[in-house]
Design a protein around this motif. Structure first.
Motif, PDB file in Angstrom:
ATOM      1  N   GLU A   1     -12.883   1.689  -7.546  1.00 23.00           N
ATOM      2  CA  GLU A   1     -11.934   0.898  -6.763  1.00 23.00           C
ATOM      3  C   GLU A   1     -10.599   1.631  -6.671  1.00 23.00           C
ATOM      4  OE1 GLU A   1     -13.615  -3.564  -7.896  1.00 23.00           O
ATOM      5  OE2 GLU A   1     -12.056  -2.632  -9.114  1.00 23.00           O
TER       6      GLU A   1
ATOM      7  N   ILE B   1      -8.558   3.111  -3.403  1.00 24.70           N
ATOM      8  CA  ILE B   1      -7.221   2.608  -3.107  1.00 24.70           C
ATOM      9  C   ILE B   1      -6.221   3.744  -2.995  1.00 24.70           C
ATOM     10  CG2 ILE B   1      -5.289   1.358  -4.161  1.00 24.70           C
ATOM     11  CD1 ILE B   1      -7.409  -0.678  -5.137  1.00 24.70           C
TER      12      ILE B   1
ATOM     13  N   MET C   1       0.829  -1.206   0.000  1.00 25.32           N
ATOM     14  CA  MET C   1       0.000   0.000   0.000  1.00 25.32           C
ATOM     15  C   MET C   1       0.863   1.255   0.000  1.00 25.32           C
ATOM     16  SD  MET C   1      -3.098   0.967  -0.197  1.00 25.32           S
ATOM     17  CE  MET C   1      -4.047  -0.466   0.291  1.00 25.32           C
TER      18      MET C   1
ATOM     19  N   GLN D   1     -10.128  -7.782  -2.517  1.00 25.23           N
ATOM     20  CA  GLN D   1     -10.120  -7.281  -1.147  1.00 25.23           C
ATOM     21  C   GLN D   1     -10.934  -8.178  -0.224  1.00 25.23           C
ATOM     22  OE1 GLN D   1     -11.465  -3.263  -1.904  1.00 25.23           O
ATOM     23  NE2 GLN D   1      -9.376  -2.461  -1.817  1.00 25.23           N
ATOM     24  N   TYR D   2     -12.106  -8.627  -0.691  1.00 23.73           N
ATOM     25  CA  TYR D   2     -12.888  -9.592   0.095  1.00 23.73           C
ATOM     26  C   TYR D   2     -12.063 -10.843   0.357  1.00 23.73           C
ATOM     27  CZ  TYR D   2     -17.197  -6.966  -1.045  1.00 23.73           C
ATOM     28  OH  TYR D   2     -18.169  -6.013  -1.171  1.00 23.73           O
TER      29      TYR D   2
ATOM     30  N   ILE E   1      -8.751 -11.291   0.273  1.00 24.81           N
ATOM     31  CA  ILE E   1      -7.603 -11.058   1.157  1.00 24.81           C
ATOM     32  C   ILE E   1      -8.046 -11.045   2.617  1.00 24.81           C
ATOM     33  CG2 ILE E   1      -5.904  -9.324   1.875  1.00 24.81           C
ATOM     34  CD1 ILE E   1      -5.728  -8.530  -1.120  1.00 24.81           C
ATOM     35  N   TYR E   2      -9.125 -10.338   2.892  1.00 21.17           N
ATOM     36  CA  TYR E   2      -9.621 -10.229   4.268  1.00 21.17           C
ATOM     37  C   TYR E   2      -9.937 -11.609   4.840  1.00 21.17           C
ATOM     38  CZ  TYR E   2     -12.632  -9.128   8.231  1.00 21.17           C
ATOM     39  OH  TYR E   2     -13.179  -9.064   9.486  1.00 21.17           O
TER      40      TYR E   2
ATOM     41  N   ILE F   1     -10.833  -5.491  -8.152  1.00 20.87           N
ATOM     42  CA  ILE F   1     -10.132  -5.191  -6.906  1.00 20.87           C
ATOM     43  C   ILE F   1     -11.023  -5.485  -5.710  1.00 20.87           C
ATOM     44  CG2 ILE F   1      -8.929  -3.415  -5.593  1.00 20.87           C
ATOM     45  CD1 ILE F   1      -7.525  -4.201  -8.173  1.00 20.87           C
ATOM     46  N   THR F   2     -12.323  -5.250  -5.862  1.00 24.88           N
ATOM     47  CA  THR F   2     -13.265  -5.512  -4.777  1.00 24.88           C
ATOM     48  C   THR F   2     -13.253  -6.985  -4.393  1.00 24.88           C
ATOM     49  OG1 THR F   2     -14.706  -3.697  -5.478  1.00 24.88           O
ATOM     50  CG2 THR F   2     -15.687  -5.385  -4.063  1.00 24.88           C
TER      51      THR F   2
ATOM     52  N   ARG G   1      -2.667 -10.028  -2.862  1.00 24.72           N
ATOM     53  CA  ARG G   1      -2.237  -8.626  -2.757  1.00 24.72           C
ATOM     54  C   ARG G   1      -1.269  -8.269  -3.874  1.00 24.72           C
ATOM     55  NH1 ARG G   1      -4.227  -4.381  -1.273  1.00 24.72           N
ATOM     56  NH2 ARG G   1      -4.750  -5.199   0.790  1.00 24.72           N
TER      57      ARG G   1
ATOM     58  N   THR H   1     -15.502 -15.784  -4.351  1.00 29.18           N
ATOM     59  CA  THR H   1     -14.678 -14.758  -5.008  1.00 29.18           C
ATOM     60  C   THR H   1     -13.737 -15.397  -6.021  1.00 29.18           C
ATOM     61  OG1 THR H   1     -13.099 -14.838  -3.162  1.00 29.18           O
ATOM     62  CG2 THR H   1     -14.776 -13.096  -3.114  1.00 29.18           C
TER      63      THR H   1
ATOM     64  N   SER I   1      -3.264  -7.768  -7.035  1.00 22.46           N
ATOM     65  CA  SER I   1      -3.964  -6.483  -7.075  1.00 22.46           C
ATOM     66  C   SER I   1      -2.995  -5.356  -7.406  1.00 22.46           C
ATOM     67  CB  SER I   1      -4.673  -6.208  -5.745  1.00 22.46           C
ATOM     68  OG  SER I   1      -3.756  -5.975  -4.694  1.00 22.46           O
TER      69      SER I   1
END
Length: 230
Positions: free
Chosen positions: A175, A179, A1, A123-124, A126-127, A119-120, A142, A108, A145
């Motif tokens: 998205e 970000i 990030m 993110q789901y 990854i979480y 990307i959405t 990650r 997903t 992405s």
């Protein structure tokens, strides 16, 4: 990030010329990704992307992302819609179990097979992977992405229509805005019947909004936004 925010600062304050941002040439990209003897051959790029190969160059990342718009990709929209509905149910459970988290990972995964650059969905994924202590898999997603984000940001800084950010799906606009640390104001304008201007809330860069181009991808390729996220 941290890398993404650093890149944003460079794009905003050094300008597009310093970054050598280039809008996608879909005709050339299509030619390159169909050449089986080329390192830009699409199947080779997909294999490396699936392996989260961080050695992919910017040019290879661009051919991967924008090339998706010009390849044949049969989609079972009915089946995917059912998967989207199942994912939505799993995401809205007030007290999700480990089994629910595993379901999100599975759903997903199915949706990303149809549109690998949401990307959405990443993110789901990854979480939930982190919550399931599957950290190596989360790190891989990650990296994927970041590959997609690098490709989009290589096309422009978004400050002007002439140097807009090119995306192949309109949801990638929002998205990317999020970000980059911005919050969409909820307003979007079409400029010159081609560019989308997304208004963003007050920010430390004093940036009122960002320009995007999805029209070119749709016009040139006939891209369908069948699966882009919830």
């Amino acid at each position: 990030m941290k890398k993404i925010f650093t890149l944003l600062a460079i794009l905003l304050f050094l300008g597009a010329n310093a970054q050598e941002t280039v809008k996608p040439d879909y005709a050339l990209i299509e030619k390159n990704i169909k050449d089986k003897n080329s390192p830009l051959y699409y199947n080779k790029l997909v294999e490396r992307y699936n392996a989260a190969d961080v050695s992919l160059t910017v040019e290879e990342r661009r051919h991967l992302y924008y090339g998706f718009a010009v390849i044949d990709k049969p989609i079972d929209e009915v089946a995917l819609k059912e998967t989207e509905n199942k994912l939505r149910e799993a995401l809205h459970k007030p007290s999700p179990t480990l089994a629910d988290l595993d379901d999100v990972v599975r759903y997903t995964g199915t949706l990303l097979e149809a549109y690998p650059f949401s990307i959405t969905m990443m993110q789901y994924r990854i979480y939930c992977l982190k919550a399931l202590n599957r950290h190596d898999e989360a790190a891989k997603v990650r990296e994927q992405s970041d590959i997609v984000i690098d490709a989009m940001l290589s096309s422009g800084d978004g400050n002007t229509p002439e140097n807009c950010i090119h995306v192949i799906d309109v949801k990638n606009e929002y998205e990317l805005v999020g970000i980059l640390g911005f919050e969409p104001q909820g307003e979007e304008y079409m400029v010159s019947n081609k560019y989308n201007y997304v208004v963003i809330n007050k920010n430390s860069y004093d940036l009122p909004g960002l320009f995007f181009d999805t029209t070119t991808a749709k016009t040139v390729t006939g891209l369908s936004n069948a699966v882009t996220g919830l």
